[in-house]
Motif scaffolding. Structure first.
Motif, short mmCIF file in Angstrom:
data_model
loop_
_atom_site.label_atom_id
_atom_site.label_comp_id
_atom_site.label_asym_id
_atom_site.label_seq_id
_atom_site.Cartn_x
_atom_site.Cartn_y
_atom_site.Cartn_z
N LEU A 1 0.83 -1.21 0.00
CA LEU A 1 0.00 0.00 0.00
C LEU A 1 0.85 1.25 0.00
O LEU A 1 1.95 1.27 0.59
N LYS A 2 0.28 2.33 -0.60
CA LYS A 2 0.93 3.65 -0.50
C LYS A 2 0.22 4.47 0.58
O LYS A 2 0.79 5.39 1.15
N THR A 3 -1.07 4.13 0.80
CA THR A 3 -1.94 4.99 1.60
C THR A 3 -2.56 4.18 2.74
O THR A 3 -2.85 3.00 2.56
N THR A 4 -2.81 4.83 3.86
CA THR A 4 -3.59 4.19 4.92
C THR A 4 -5.00 3.93 4.40
O THR A 4 -5.63 4.83 3.82
N VAL A 5 -5.48 2.71 4.62
CA VAL A 5 -6.84 2.38 4.18
C VAL A 5 -7.65 1.95 5.39
O VAL A 5 -7.32 0.97 6.06
N ARG A 6 -8.69 2.70 5.69
CA ARG A 6 -9.63 2.30 6.74
C ARG A 6 -10.78 1.59 6.05
O ARG A 6 -11.17 1.95 4.94
N ILE A 7 -11.32 0.59 6.73
CA ILE A 7 -12.26 -0.31 6.05
C ILE A 7 -13.56 -0.41 6.84
O ILE A 7 -13.53 -0.54 8.06
N ARG A 8 -14.67 -0.38 6.10
CA ARG A 8 -15.98 -0.66 6.71
C ARG A 8 -16.58 -1.86 6.01
O ARG A 8 -16.73 -1.83 4.77
N SER A 9 -16.87 -2.89 6.77
CA SER A 9 -17.48 -4.09 6.20
C SER A 9 -18.69 -4.46 7.06
O SER A 9 -18.61 -4.45 8.28
N LYS A 10 -19.82 -4.75 6.40
CA LYS A 10 -21.02 -5.12 7.16
C LYS A 10 -20.73 -6.40 7.95
O LYS A 10 -21.13 -6.55 9.10
N ARG A 11 -20.01 -7.32 7.34
CA ARG A 11 -19.82 -8.63 7.96
C ARG A 11 -18.69 -8.63 9.00
O ARG A 11 -18.80 -9.26 10.04
N PHE A 12 -17.58 -7.92 8.70
CA PHE A 12 -16.40 -8.05 9.56
C PHE A 12 -16.11 -6.79 10.39
O PHE A 12 -15.10 -6.72 11.09
N GLY A 13 -16.98 -5.79 10.30
CA GLY A 13 -16.79 -4.59 11.13
C GLY A 13 -15.79 -3.61 10.54
O GLY A 13 -15.49 -3.62 9.34
N ARG A 14 -15.28 -2.73 11.42
CA ARG A 14 -14.40 -1.64 10.96
C ARG A 14 -12.96 -1.89 11.35
O ARG A 14 -12.68 -2.40 12.43
N GLY A 15 -12.05 -1.49 10.47
CA GLY A 15 -10.62 -1.68 10.77
C GLY A 15 -9.76 -0.86 9.83
O GLY A 15 -10.24 0.08 9.18
N TYR A 16 -8.48 -1.25 9.74
CA TYR A 16 -7.57 -0.46 8.91
C TYR A 16 -6.32 -1.25 8.54
O TYR A 16 -5.99 -2.25 9.19
N VAL A 17 -5.67 -0.76 7.50
CA VAL A 17 -4.35 -1.26 7.11
C VAL A 17 -3.45 -0.03 6.98
O VAL A 17 -3.78 0.91 6.25
#
Ligand code: FAD
Length: 357
Positions: free
Chosen positions: A239-255
């Motif tokens: 990755l070049k950029t921080t990616v925050r993630i929203r998923s209905k099934r797995f919740g919220r997180g980040y890389v």
């Protein structure tokens, strides 16, 4: 003025260097393994903004702007700590998450924040490693990141006297305080700063608080409780950029990509002080990251850990005098890497003003 700081996480270390800048003679004691070493290192007041935490927004933005200036003043080079302000994305990896992402985007915009709504193609121009499940997202161009472990090493080297030793008791003494370390040695100083994260200093209850203060119980002990976060890191960067993630099934997180590791997080659980990672927690963390960034699949896992965020009931930091010459700096919760340098200036100034009174 001389001062003892108990706690060598971001709060204690930042306060110690700020006290030194004001001419104080500082000794720092730390038991090790605090939340700061467990953090992802996002400097992200815009994406971290919660509907119930709007009060913290201005502090977070000021703290983010302050970061490069503060590192410069300590002569810490951005490259040495992985400091990067190229922005961050928050993406939805299934269409059912879009209404909530859109609602949060409207909230950010109404708060006057710099954010841009992007469809999948626009997102991939910023971050080509995003996978096909990503449907839309929000770009916050001023968000940053720093590798907390590299940063802590750098700050610690500027404190001077910083030793790894647990403090087991604190007592009032003539013209100051007396502390006892785990080896049974006594240390005296005029001032004491407790920056112990979730290491609640029960030994402090011998002090009577000067007046009721928010975030402290009647005995003057900070009401701090742990909020667990499970994390994974992988070697190599996709990755070049921080990616925050929203998923209905797995919740919220980040890389979060750092120069020497990519950090993938996190859970947020109010389940006491147990540091064992769980099957379910790690599974959620990894599956949602995989949905957003499939190229993580082949990277070697380098570490798995759990950290405990020090939270107050109000979710606001505590900077308080709890007894004559005794101060507390705590409750940095999810934002300590971001907020500590900025708030530490205030902590050091408050202590110095008290000494000069
Ligand atoms: C999984 C996770 C991810 C996070 N990600 C981010 C992020 O991306 N961005 C961000 O801004 N924040 C993040 N945070 C929050 C941040 O890490 C915390 O807010 C911050 O580290 C708190 O710093 P602190 O110094 O108050 O506490 P700590 O880092 O816990 O330090 C307290 C120190 O006090 C020491 N101590 C306690 N008792 C004693 C004693 N009796 N004697 C001597 N020493 C003692 C402990 O050993 C410890 O080292 C994250 C936290 C976690 C857990």
């Amino acid at each position: 003025m001389d001062a003892i700081v108990v706690g060598g996480g971001m709060a204690g270390l930042c306060a110690a260097v700020e006290l030194k800048k004001l001419g104080a003679d500082v000794k720092l004691f730390d038991a090790g393994a605090g939340a700061s070493l467990a953090a992802a290192g996002m400097l992200a007041p815009v994406h971290e903004l919660e509907y119930t935490e709007i009060d913290l927004l201005r502090t977070g933005l000021a703290a983010r702007d302050f970061y490069p200036l503060w590192l410069d003043a300590l002569d810490i080079k951005a490259d040495a700590v992985g400091l990067d302000f190229s922005g961050a994305l928050e993406v939805a990896v299934d269409a059912r998450e879009l209404p909530e992402l859109k609602r949060h985007f409207d909230f950010q915009r109404n708060a006057g924040l710099k954010v841009e709504w992007l469809e999948a193609s626009g997102l991939r121009e910023i971050e080509p490693a995003l996978g096909p499940d990503v449907c839309a997202g929000v770009f916050a161009p001023d968000e940053g990141r720093v590798d907390p472990r590299l940063l802590l090493q750098q700050i610690k080297s500027r404190v001077g006297y910083a030793v790894q030793r647990r403090i087991v008791s604190v007592e009032p003494a003539a013209n100051g305080v007396k502390i006892t370390d785990e080896a049974g040695r006594f240390h005296y100083s005029q001032y004491l700063l407790l920056a112990t994260g979730i290491g609640i200093p029960a030994f402090c209850s011998g002090f009577s608080p000067t007046e009721p203060v928010p975030g402290l119980d009647v005995a003057g002990t900070p009401k701090i409780f742990p909020v667990r976060g499970e994390m994974v890191s992988v070697g190599g960067g996709v990755l070049k950029t921080t990616v925050r993630i929203r998923s209905k099934r797995f919740g919220r997180g980040y890389v979060v990509p750092h120069p020497e590791r990519t950090i993938i997080g996190s859970t947020s659980e109010e389940r006491g002080r147990d540091l064992s990672p769980t099957f379910g927690g790690l599974s959620d963390v990894m599956q949602r990251a995989y949905c957003a960034v499939p190229a993580l699949y082949d990277l070697p896992v380098t570490e798995i850990w759990t950290g405990l965020r020090p939270a107050t009931l109000s979710r606001k930091p505590v900077v308080e005098k709890i007894a004559p010459r005794v101060f507390v700096f705590n409750g940095l919760y999810r934002h300590g890497i971001l907020l500590a340098p900025y708030l530490a200036v205030q902590v050091a100034k408050t202590m110095a003003d008290d000494a000069n009174r």
